[in-house]
Design a protein around this motif. Sequence first.
Motif, short mmCIF file in Angstrom:
data_model
loop_
_atom_site.label_atom_id
_atom_site.label_comp_id
_atom_site.label_asym_id
_atom_site.label_seq_id
_atom_site.Cartn_x
_atom_site.Cartn_y
_atom_site.Cartn_z
N TYR A 1 4.15 5.74 -4.10
CA TYR A 1 3.37 4.81 -3.27
C TYR A 1 2.77 3.70 -4.13
CZ TYR A 1 -0.14 3.08 0.01
OH TYR A 1 -0.91 2.27 0.83
N GLU A 2 2.29 4.06 -5.33
CA GLU A 2 1.73 3.05 -6.24
C GLU A 2 2.81 2.03 -6.64
OE1 GLU A 2 0.10 5.38 -9.42
OE2 GLU A 2 -1.39 6.29 -8.07
N HIS A 3 4.02 2.50 -6.87
CA HIS A 3 5.12 1.58 -7.21
C HIS A 3 5.42 0.67 -6.03
CE1 HIS A 3 6.64 4.76 -10.31
NE2 HIS A 3 5.58 4.10 -10.72
N TYR A 4 5.35 1.22 -4.82
CA TYR A 4 5.57 0.42 -3.62
C TYR A 4 4.55 -0.72 -3.56
CZ TYR A 4 5.13 -0.97 1.28
OH TYR A 4 5.03 -1.71 2.43
N LEU A 5 3.28 -0.40 -3.77
CA LEU A 5 2.22 -1.42 -3.73
C LEU A 5 2.44 -2.47 -4.83
CD1 LEU A 5 -0.98 0.78 -3.12
CD2 LEU A 5 0.32 -0.55 -1.42
N GLN A 6 2.83 -2.01 -6.00
CA GLN A 6 3.09 -2.91 -7.13
C GLN A 6 4.23 -3.88 -6.81
OE1 GLN A 6 3.80 -0.78 -10.87
NE2 GLN A 6 5.17 -2.41 -11.53
N PHE A 7 5.32 -3.33 -6.26
CA PHE A 7 6.48 -4.16 -5.92
C PHE A 7 6.15 -5.13 -4.78
CE2 PHE A 7 9.40 -0.39 -7.31
CZ PHE A 7 9.03 -0.60 -8.63
N LEU A 8 5.32 -4.65 -3.84
CA LEU A 8 4.93 -5.48 -2.69
C LEU A 8 4.16 -6.72 -3.17
CD1 LEU A 8 5.05 -5.46 0.46
CD2 LEU A 8 2.76 -4.43 0.42
N GLU A 9 3.24 -6.52 -4.10
CA GLU A 9 2.48 -7.64 -4.67
C GLU A 9 3.41 -8.61 -5.39
OE1 GLU A 9 -0.76 -8.71 -4.39
OE2 GLU A 9 -0.62 -7.22 -2.78
N GLU A 10 4.35 -8.04 -6.10
CA GLU A 10 5.31 -8.86 -6.85
C GLU A 10 6.11 -9.76 -5.91
OE1 GLU A 10 9.13 -7.87 -9.62
OE2 GLU A 10 7.41 -6.54 -9.86
N ILE A 11 6.53 -9.21 -4.78
CA ILE A 11 7.30 -9.98 -3.80
C ILE A 11 6.42 -11.05 -3.16
CG2 ILE A 11 8.48 -9.84 -1.56
CD1 ILE A 11 9.51 -7.05 -2.47
N LYS A 12 5.19 -10.69 -2.85
CA LYS A 12 4.26 -11.66 -2.23
C LYS A 12 3.92 -12.80 -3.18
CE LYS A 12 2.03 -8.52 1.06
NZ LYS A 12 0.78 -7.78 1.37
N ASP A 13 3.87 -12.51 -4.48
CA ASP A 13 3.53 -13.53 -5.48
C ASP A 13 4.74 -14.37 -5.90
OD1 ASP A 13 0.95 -12.63 -5.41
OD2 ASP A 13 1.11 -11.41 -7.24
N ARG A 14 5.90 -14.00 -5.39
CA ARG A 14 7.13 -14.68 -5.78
C ARG A 14 7.08 -16.15 -5.36
NH1 ARG A 14 11.76 -11.60 -3.02
NH2 ARG A 14 11.00 -12.77 -1.24
N LYS A 15 7.53 -17.00 -6.25
CA LYS A 15 7.56 -18.44 -5.94
C LYS A 15 8.64 -18.70 -4.90
CE LYS A 15 5.83 -19.94 -10.41
NZ LYS A 15 6.16 -20.58 -11.70
N PRO A 16 8.32 -19.53 -3.91
CA PRO A 16 9.34 -19.81 -2.87
C PRO A 16 10.52 -20.57 -3.45
CG PRO A 16 7.42 -21.24 -2.60
CD PRO A 16 7.08 -20.24 -3.66
#
Length: 294
Positions: free
Chosen positions: A277-292
């Motif tokens: 679950y922690e990895h999921y949250l980490q990856f989710l933030e990474e995707i949200k912070d991704r430059k368009p």
Amino acid sequence: MPQGKIIKALSGFYYVLDKERIIQCRGRGVFRKNKITPLVGDEVVYQADNDKEGYILEVLERKNELIRPPISNVDVALLVFSAKQPDFSPTLLDRFLVLVEANHINPVICISKMDLIQDEKKKKELKQFVQDYEKIGYQVFEISTKMERTIQELRPVLEGRISVIAGQSGVGKSSLLNVLKPELELKTNDISTHLGRGKHTTRHVELIEIGGGLVADTPGFSSLEFIDIEASDLSYCFLEMRERSVDCKFRGCTHVQEPKCAVKEAVEKGEIPSYRYEHYLQFLEEIKDRKPRY
């Protein structure tokens, strides 16, 4: 018209396997106009000028395709992670699993160098990881080149399928292939010279027959970034979350702050490992912070 499978692409030529023979083909000129690039793994319709040469007329529909490495119709991804040297990394494994699941490829986990673990506490930790991933529904193989039997057990996984092998450098991918097909003579911790991938030669993807199937001679995923995965799709790449998300109160639940979330409840009950679950949250933030991308 005959059909076959592209097993190698090199310098504008496509090598098509049709039963026992290999035909060296060029693509039709219209492919470039229509922005069609044949890939290793493609099922194609071709026309043979003679026993050795011909033209690809049509690329049949793909079930999946990877950009790096450029290959299509992959059935299995062997994810090789070592128990030690380098140490086992569940974070990196989950990153690989997400990328593989997103491409609709069946992942098989191989933990190599099992013989190097002597410390009982470390051994117990590793066994717990194995149990966790098996409980999720993944096949996990504990392998060692010193116990050849453990590697031979992989053969049924490869049989009749197109497979790619991925993992960190130094985890034993070449050693594993050498046991499965000794005549390859791949140098460990080195670039394959057998298949023409020395420092000054063109790098290419090639399918080689191993264990009754075709295995891609490729370094695996050269990019581990979630370039094409949207935040709303990430939980579907975690099998245990995908199964439970239907029981969440809100449709499209992100499993972060929403009330009555079946995924968070499962984490609290210990049904989903907290590190997953922690990895999921980490990856989710990474995707949200991704430059368009434009």
